[in-house]
Design an enzyme around this catalytic site. Structure first.
Site, PDB file in Angstrom:
ATOM      1  N   TYR A 149       0.821  -1.219   0.000  1.00  5.44           N
ATOM      2  CA  TYR A 149       0.000   0.000   0.000  1.00  5.44           C
ATOM      3  C   TYR A 149       0.852   1.265   0.000  1.00  5.44           C
ATOM      4  O   TYR A 149       0.347   2.354  -0.254  1.00  5.44           O
ATOM      5  CB  TYR A 149      -0.954   0.028   1.206  1.00  5.44           C
ATOM      6  CG  TYR A 149      -2.013  -1.065   1.184  1.00  5.44           C
ATOM      7  CD1 TYR A 149      -2.083  -1.985   0.151  1.00  5.44           C
ATOM      8  CD2 TYR A 149      -2.940  -1.172   2.212  1.00  5.44           C
ATOM      9  CE1 TYR A 149      -3.037  -2.996   0.138  1.00  5.44           C
ATOM     10  CE2 TYR A 149      -3.909  -2.167   2.206  1.00  5.44           C
ATOM     11  CZ  TYR A 149      -3.948  -3.082   1.168  1.00  5.44           C
ATOM     12  OH  TYR A 149      -4.899  -4.068   1.166  1.00  5.44           O
ATOM     13  N   LYS A 197       3.572 -15.694   2.452  1.00  3.85           N
ATOM     14  CA  LYS A 197       3.478 -16.476   1.210  1.00  3.85           C
ATOM     15  C   LYS A 197       4.912 -16.803   0.805  1.00  3.85           C
ATOM     16  O   LYS A 197       5.379 -16.479  -0.296  1.00  3.85           O
ATOM     17  CB  LYS A 197       2.732 -15.636   0.159  1.00  3.85           C
ATOM     18  CG  LYS A 197       2.347 -16.382  -1.087  1.00  3.85           C
ATOM     19  CD  LYS A 197       1.220 -17.387  -0.883  1.00  3.85           C
ATOM     20  CE  LYS A 197       0.966 -18.157  -2.163  1.00  3.85           C
ATOM     21  NZ  LYS A 197       0.108 -19.331  -1.958  1.00  3.85           N
ATOM     22  N   ASP A 229      -2.982 -18.542   2.060  1.00  3.03           N
ATOM     23  CA  ASP A 229      -4.155 -19.269   1.551  1.00  3.03           C
ATOM     24  C   ASP A 229      -4.656 -20.286   2.583  1.00  3.03           C
ATOM     25  O   ASP A 229      -5.860 -20.429   2.813  1.00  3.03           O
ATOM     26  CB  ASP A 229      -3.878 -19.922   0.186  1.00  3.03           C
ATOM     27  CG  ASP A 229      -2.442 -20.417   0.040  1.00  3.03           C
ATOM     28  OD1 ASP A 229      -1.655 -20.237   0.988  1.00  3.03           O
ATOM     29  OD2 ASP A 229      -2.105 -21.014  -0.996  1.00  3.03           O
ATOM     30  N   ASP A 253      -5.242  -6.918   5.847  1.00  2.00           N
ATOM     31  CA  ASP A 253      -6.460  -6.224   5.440  1.00  2.00           C
ATOM     32  C   ASP A 253      -7.528  -7.254   5.073  1.00  2.00           C
ATOM     33  O   ASP A 253      -8.685  -7.192   5.528  1.00  2.00           O
ATOM     34  CB  ASP A 253      -6.099  -5.345   4.217  1.00  2.00           C
ATOM     35  CG  ASP A 253      -7.179  -4.345   3.872  1.00  2.00           C
ATOM     36  OD1 ASP A 253      -8.201  -4.293   4.576  1.00  2.00           O
ATOM     37  OD2 ASP A 253      -7.000  -3.614   2.872  1.00  2.00           O
ATOM     38  N   ASP A 257     -10.953  -8.752   7.554  1.00  2.00           N
ATOM     39  CA  ASP A 257     -12.365  -8.667   7.142  1.00  2.00           C
ATOM     40  C   ASP A 257     -12.994 -10.057   7.112  1.00  2.00           C
ATOM     41  O   ASP A 257     -14.157 -10.224   7.459  1.00  2.00           O
ATOM     42  CB  ASP A 257     -12.502  -7.994   5.770  1.00  2.00           C
ATOM     43  CG  ASP A 257     -12.682  -6.484   5.903  1.00  2.00           C
ATOM     44  OD1 ASP A 257     -12.293  -5.940   6.962  1.00  2.00           O
ATOM     45  OD2 ASP A 257     -13.190  -5.847   4.964  1.00  2.00           O
TER      46      ASP A 257
END
Ligand code: NAD
Length: 373
Positions: A149, A197, A229, A253, A257
């Site tokens: 970001y 990852k 994942d 992020d 959620d």
């Protein structure tokens, strides 16, 4: 300062209501903060400043100069939410989210804490079966000021047909947020799951090596690593497996959620963003333009955010616990906003829910006063 013999402490809170439902839920959060102040003899000076679309409307800037100066001077910052569909096509520097990212960067709040615990009274509101939810209590620690970001270079090429973002982390950035996760685990069940990852990304390999190295300073905390994942699957298949979940900015992020779904509504959850200066405290939801201005928003996330502000921002554990107890009690007594009510059942508006919870924060004080009189 003294007030009728009571020592009163004063804290200055910069309040940034933001956009959409932000001002509605923040009004109830302010009410809760004042009720906690009243009960525990703490004085809060609450000053409001614009951020996001409200900043663009007031000063042509999603993070106006006046707001920049105020947050730097505050003891803590309380934020509603930013975002306005009318600015979706605006240049990047005029978008509400740009103001939020600039605010986080200015405060240097690199560790975002998002607790996800299921309220027993709301087990039936979750899409997951009740037996999977009992005892779910996860703290997500998300790196907040680095990664994709913020990485440069970024942007679209001249023709617009290709684009680039940069994922970059230094070991120092990873180390400081990892320490927050290990320290938090020590206060909880002593288990950190670091998510990356590393099978594909070099940045994740550095992440994993660095977290492992930091973990050696915390032999009392169990550390394991999961690919993002697998973590996404396990969060819904076996959420009890997690105590502290540590991850980088974008994975955090998304996973936070996903975790929010477990509790039944985005409107229930708080967050704290911590660095070396004043902390930033905000509910995890956005500005919810679909329900803004209609007294429909759930203020519990914003009020639970006040509890995090008290505990993590000001070191006031007892008032924080009183606010959390009041939320649980209101839910046990059946108070529901529309997002957590059974379909067709009567629901309270934002303000009414705020009043119920605030009343319960003050309850103990009133009963003490009646014993004394
Ligand atoms: P959102 O969180 O605003 O809303 C998602 C859904 O959840 C909507 O149906 C909404 O009505 C519901 N919801 C959210 N909060 C609620 C509450 N307190 N009570 C009841 N229902 C609630 O996410 P979105 O729709 O993807 O984004 C809307 C705007 O908010 C966008 O501009 C986005 O960029 C912005 N946003 C801001 C933040 C932030 O300020 N930190 C976070 C996420 C999204």
């Amino acid at each position: 300062m003294r007030d009728a013999g009571r020592v009163v402490k004063t804290y200055t809170i910069a309040v940034l209501p933001g956009d959409g439902i932000g001002p509605e839920v923040i009004a109830q959060a302010e009410r809760a903060l004042e009720a906690a102040g009243e009960r525990f003899a703490i004085e809060f000076t609450l000053r409001r400043f614009p951020l996001g679309a409200a900043g663009v409307a007031a000063a042509g800037d999603p993070f106006p100069e006046e707001t920049r100066a105020a947050v730097a001077r505050a003891d803590a910052v309380l934020l509603g939410a930013v975002g306005d569909p009318s600015l979706d096509q605006a240049p990047r520097h005029l978008r509400p989210e740009f103001g939020l990212l600039a605010l986080r960067a200015q405060l240097g709040v690199y560790a975002n804490l998002r607790p996800v615990a299921v309220f027993p009274a709301l087990v039936d509101r979750s899409p997951l079966k009740a037996d999977r939810l009992e005892g779910v209590d996860v703290l997500i620690v998300r790196e907040l000021t680095g990664g994709l970001y913020y990485g440069e270079p970024r942007g679209r090429d001249a023709g617009g047909a290709s684009a680039v973002n940069t994922l970059r982390y230094s070991a120092a950035e990873i180390k400081r947020v990892a320490r927050v996760a290990f320290e938090s685990a020590r206060q909880r069940r002593g288990h950190v799951t670091s998510v990356d990852k590393a099978n594909v990304l070099e940045v994740s390999q550095l992440w994993r090596e660095t977290v492992t190295r930091v973990g050696r300073d915390y032999p009392d905390v169990r550390l394991d690593h999961l690919y993002v994942d697998t973590a996404a699957m396990r969060l819904v298949a076996d959420p009890r497996a997690f105590d502290v979940l540590l991850t980088e900015n974008m994975f955090g992020d998304i996973l936070s959620d996903e975790a929010a779904v477990l509790v039944g509504s985005l409107g229930l959850l708080p967050s704290a963003s911590l660095g070396d200066g004043p902390g930033l405290f905000e509910p995890i939801h956005g500005s919810a333009p679909d329900i803004a201005g209609r007294d429909l928003a759930n203020p519990i996330g914003a009020i639970a955010t006040v509890a995090m502000l008290l505990r993590h921002g000001l070191g006031l554990a007892e008032p924080a616990a009183a606010v959390e107890r009041a939320i649980s009690l209101a839910l046990e007594q059946g108070a529901r906003t529309r997002d957590i009510a059974e379909s067709g059942a009567p629901a309270l508006g934002t303000r009414e829910m705020g009043l119920r919870i605030t009343g319960l924060i003050g309850e103990a004080q009133r009963s003490r006063a009646s014993v004394a009189s």
